[in-house]
Design a protein around this motif. Sequence first.
Motif, mmCIF file in Angstrom:
data_model
loop_
_atom_site.group_PDB
_atom_site.id
_atom_site.type_symbol
_atom_site.label_atom_id
_atom_site.label_comp_id
_atom_site.label_asym_id
_atom_site.label_seq_id
_atom_site.Cartn_x
_atom_site.Cartn_y
_atom_site.Cartn_z
ATOM 1 N N LYS A 50 0.749 -1.174 -0.029
ATOM 2 C CA LYS A 50 -0.153 -0.115 0.014
ATOM 3 C C LYS A 50 1.067 1.260 0.057
ATOM 4 O O LYS A 50 1.767 1.474 0.963
ATOM 5 C CB LYS A 50 -0.956 -0.026 1.110
ATOM 6 N N LEU A 51 0.652 2.272 -0.996
ATOM 7 C CA LEU A 51 1.401 3.175 -1.086
ATOM 8 C C LEU A 51 0.588 4.544 -0.735
ATOM 9 O O LEU A 51 -0.620 4.660 -0.874
ATOM 10 C CB LEU A 51 1.974 3.642 -2.509
ATOM 11 N N PHE A 52 1.210 5.450 -0.141
ATOM 12 C CA PHE A 52 0.434 6.858 0.222
ATOM 13 C C PHE A 52 1.085 7.860 -0.015
ATOM 14 O O PHE A 52 2.107 8.141 -0.504
ATOM 15 C CB PHE A 52 0.349 6.820 1.985
ATOM 16 N N ALA A 53 0.088 8.947 -0.169
ATOM 17 C CA ALA A 53 0.675 10.525 -0.539
ATOM 18 C C ALA A 53 1.163 10.560 -1.668
ATOM 19 O O ALA A 53 0.985 10.015 -2.763
ATOM 20 C CB ALA A 53 1.352 10.835 0.955
ATOM 21 N N ASP A 54 2.351 11.353 -1.704
ATOM 22 C CA ASP A 54 3.091 11.407 -2.991
ATOM 23 C C ASP A 54 3.635 10.169 -3.336
ATOM 24 O O ASP A 54 4.015 10.027 -4.998
ATOM 25 C CB ASP A 54 4.181 12.647 -2.773
ATOM 26 N N PHE A 103 5.308 4.706 3.419
ATOM 27 C CA PHE A 103 4.807 6.270 3.227
ATOM 28 C C PHE A 103 5.817 7.334 3.975
ATOM 29 O O PHE A 103 6.674 6.854 4.700
ATOM 30 C CB PHE A 103 3.283 6.503 4.064
ATOM 31 N N GLU A 107 1.056 8.768 -5.634
ATOM 32 C CA GLU A 107 1.147 9.754 -6.865
ATOM 33 C C GLU A 107 2.161 9.289 -7.895
ATOM 34 O O GLU A 107 1.810 9.197 -9.078
ATOM 35 C CB GLU A 107 0.971 11.158 -6.611
ATOM 36 N N GLU A 161 0.517 -7.486 4.872
ATOM 37 C CA GLU A 161 0.296 -6.173 4.065
ATOM 38 C C GLU A 161 1.593 -5.549 4.478
ATOM 39 O O GLU A 161 1.825 -5.149 5.570
ATOM 40 C CB GLU A 161 -1.221 -5.790 4.584
ATOM 41 N N LEU A 162 2.133 -4.944 3.386
ATOM 42 C CA LEU A 162 3.106 -4.062 3.575
ATOM 43 C C LEU A 162 2.672 -2.736 3.115
ATOM 44 O O LEU A 162 1.976 -2.285 2.159
ATOM 45 C CB LEU A 162 4.358 -4.422 2.713
ATOM 46 N N ALA A 163 3.193 -1.487 3.814
ATOM 47 C CA ALA A 163 2.913 -0.225 3.578
ATOM 48 C C ALA A 163 4.073 0.645 3.721
ATOM 49 O O ALA A 163 4.969 0.402 4.385
ATOM 50 C CB ALA A 163 1.866 0.419 4.503
ATOM 51 N N ARG A 195 -2.575 3.128 -5.623
ATOM 52 C CA ARG A 195 -2.430 3.271 -4.169
ATOM 53 C C ARG A 195 -2.063 1.528 -3.556
ATOM 54 O O ARG A 195 -1.626 1.310 -2.607
ATOM 55 C CB ARG A 195 -3.528 3.760 -3.648
#
Lengths: 260, 91
Positions: B4-8, B85, B11, B81-83, B16
């Motif tokens: 899961k990717l967040f913010a910039d 940010f 983008e 689940e990997l994230a 995401r």
Amino acid sequence: MNALAIVGPGATPLVERLAPRLDGTVATVEPLPETASRDVSATASYGLSEDGSWIGAGEDRTLTDLLDSLSARYDYALVADYSRTRLPTVTVGDAETAGDVVYAVDDADAADVDALLDIVDAVDPYVTLDSLVARAKSSPRADRAGAIATFTGRVRARDAEDDSRTVRLEFEKYEGVAEEKMDAISRELEARDGVQKVLMYHRTGVIEDGEDIVFVVVLAGHRAEAFRTVEDGIDRLKDEVPIFKKETTVDEEFWVHDRA
Amino acid sequence: MDWKLFADLAETAGGREVSVDVEPDATVGDALDALLSAYPELEDRVLDESGSLRDHINVLRNGENVHNAAGLETTLEAGDELALFPPVSGG
């Protein structure tokens, strides 16, 4: 309070079918075909009966004002035919909305009321400072508490006279993990002596200049631990909870962590 | 393995939620390498000049920062689940 908007032909009768099936206190909001303005000098007038029933009429209220005032008192709000709200919304026919569409149906009579009951129970609740304070006061530990301290974070239009004006912020959160982190912080703060209850809530999506973003409410035995804990609560939320903020000013758009 | 990717970062990658293939017994670092191979435009944002993870970039496995485990050497399990940010900026 869980709030749901319904827009399109037959929205009002659908609200009236749904309301009695909900388990809890329900407020409904329906559009008026013409002004409710009255030729009286008072800004608001209420009629109150000894049995607690009442009627009211007044001036200058927006849907947001109204929902804010309902949030601490009702379990549900069902709103018919206001398409400009960002509430989770049921659309009937070709109706359009500014909110997230949670259910769409061609004909209001064909709407599955059981499915709608599940949907209204599952929507993100409409949380205000008042609704959190009401929850804190209803805590079983409230009789040990002589103080409530609150923090409200809101969208600041400018930080200095010559600042370019902030129009809106947009928040994105790591769904699930953000809530777990806020719960963990709240439980840790509640373990302090004299702290009875800690509640926090952060809104997401687009928040316009002047609107509220985040609330922290602390119910405590005395004011000293209430003040200390509400400050630590918002500080830890800002440091630890995976929420990300994009700022739009009159000049530009940027992620706030890139400017910190 | 799902990231899961967040913010910039979301983008930059253009999404995401992205999946990458890793071997069984792979580490978080292996999954990060696979992510950066699939989305090379993320590399500058995530790694410093020496190829190490930038200090302010967070890597979470199942909601926990991998710094609290074995860092990028942490072994993955099926269904993790990997994230990824940048610094958080709520409030």
